[in-house]
Write an enzyme that holds these catalytic residues in place. Sequence first.
Site, mmCIF file in Angstrom:
data_model
loop_
_atom_site.group_PDB
_atom_site.id
_atom_site.type_symbol
_atom_site.label_atom_id
_atom_site.label_comp_id
_atom_site.label_asym_id
_atom_site.label_seq_id
_atom_site.Cartn_x
_atom_site.Cartn_y
_atom_site.Cartn_z
ATOM 1 N N ASP A 77 0.855 -1.191 0.000
ATOM 2 C CA ASP A 77 0.000 0.000 0.000
ATOM 3 C C ASP A 77 0.892 1.243 0.000
ATOM 4 O OD1 ASP A 77 -3.216 0.511 1.095
ATOM 5 O OD2 ASP A 77 -1.794 2.196 1.080
ATOM 6 N N ILE A 78 0.507 2.254 -0.797
ATOM 7 C CA ILE A 78 1.355 3.460 -0.863
ATOM 8 C C ILE A 78 1.251 4.319 0.390
ATOM 9 C CG2 ILE A 78 1.818 3.975 -3.300
ATOM 10 C CD1 ILE A 78 -0.712 5.744 -3.205
ATOM 11 N N ASN A 87 -12.611 -3.449 3.004
ATOM 12 C CA ASN A 87 -13.522 -2.309 3.005
ATOM 13 C C ASN A 87 -14.509 -2.467 1.842
ATOM 14 O OD1 ASN A 87 -12.373 -0.941 5.204
ATOM 15 N ND2 ASN A 87 -10.810 -0.002 3.912
ATOM 16 N N VAL A 138 -11.152 2.454 -3.804
ATOM 17 C CA VAL A 138 -10.788 1.849 -5.090
ATOM 18 C C VAL A 138 -11.751 0.702 -5.339
ATOM 19 C CG1 VAL A 138 -8.995 0.743 -6.453
ATOM 20 C CG2 VAL A 138 -8.360 2.474 -4.752
ATOM 21 N N HIS A 151 -10.225 -5.655 -2.904
ATOM 22 C CA HIS A 151 -8.861 -5.833 -2.406
ATOM 23 C C HIS A 151 -8.907 -6.125 -0.915
ATOM 24 C CE1 HIS A 151 -9.957 -1.566 -2.238
ATOM 25 N NE2 HIS A 151 -9.269 -1.500 -1.118
HETATM 26 P P1 5GP Z 1 -9.739 1.223 0.396
HETATM 27 O O1 5GP Z 1 -10.001 2.425 1.268
HETATM 28 O O2 5GP Z 1 -10.407 1.325 -0.954
HETATM 29 O O3 5GP Z 1 -10.031 -0.059 1.102
HETATM 30 O O4 5GP Z 1 -8.171 1.218 0.210
HETATM 31 C C1 5GP Z 1 -7.509 1.596 -0.948
HETATM 32 C C2 5GP Z 1 -6.038 1.567 -0.614
HETATM 33 O O5 5GP Z 1 -5.317 1.693 -1.812
HETATM 34 C C3 5GP Z 1 -5.577 2.701 0.324
HETATM 35 O O6 5GP Z 1 -5.031 2.144 1.493
HETATM 36 C C4 5GP Z 1 -4.563 3.459 -0.518
HETATM 37 O O7 5GP Z 1 -3.463 3.914 0.243
HETATM 38 C C5 5GP Z 1 -4.146 2.441 -1.574
HETATM 39 N N1 5GP Z 1 -3.770 3.016 -2.844
HETATM 40 C C6 5GP Z 1 -4.426 3.991 -3.535
HETATM 41 N N2 5GP Z 1 -3.800 4.252 -4.692
HETATM 42 C C7 5GP Z 1 -2.726 3.408 -4.743
HETATM 43 C C8 5GP Z 1 -1.691 3.217 -5.707
HETATM 44 O O8 5GP Z 1 -1.611 3.851 -6.749
HETATM 45 N N3 5GP Z 1 -0.753 2.276 -5.422
HETATM 46 C C9 5GP Z 1 -0.797 1.541 -4.261
HETATM 47 N N4 5GP Z 1 0.171 0.641 -4.087
HETATM 48 N N5 5GP Z 1 -1.764 1.693 -3.335
HETATM 49 C C10 5GP Z 1 -2.705 2.630 -3.571
#
Ligand code: 5GP
Length: 116
Positions: free
Chosen positions: A32-33, A89, A98, A102
């Site tokens: 995760d970034i 999530n 996203v 995931h």
């Molecule tokens: P969500 O809130 O949808 O469950 O989590 C999405 C996750 O994707 C977040 O923790 C965010 O930091 C990570 N994320 C968003 N954009 C990118 C990206 O371009 N690369 C990576 N490696 N992680 C990302």
Amino acid sequence: MQGSDTIFDKILAREIPAAIVYEDDDVLAFKDIQPQAKVHVLVIPKRRAASLNDLKDQPPSNISAFLIGVSNAAEHLGLVQGGYRVVLNTGRDAGQTVFYVHAHILGGEPLGTFGS
Ligand code: 5GP
């Protein structure tokens, strides 16, 4: 981001870079970034679904392959002995940003009690 052209579609297609830590026939795992723990890895199934709500419409074998892939990724990361947390999530109230399903794997250190 919604639709079939999310950032994770692009990572899977190797159109944008990611720090890939594990891959097999069924899943891709990358860092995760914005890590929320010492180890914070995202695992996506190679057969796309927008969220858990859509994944459940796929054959059960796809769903088990995803979960087995999450477990294999955690093992590959050396997290089995210490333990780890898996978060899916799903939708707006959970803060899903996203829309490519995931699993977050969090670990590598003691984690706070969930929900506190
Ligand atoms: P969500 O809130 O949808 O469950 O989590 C999405 C996750 O994707 C977040 O923790 C965010 O930091 C990570 N994320 C968003 N954009 C990118 C990206 O371009 N690369 C990576 N490696 N992680 C990302």
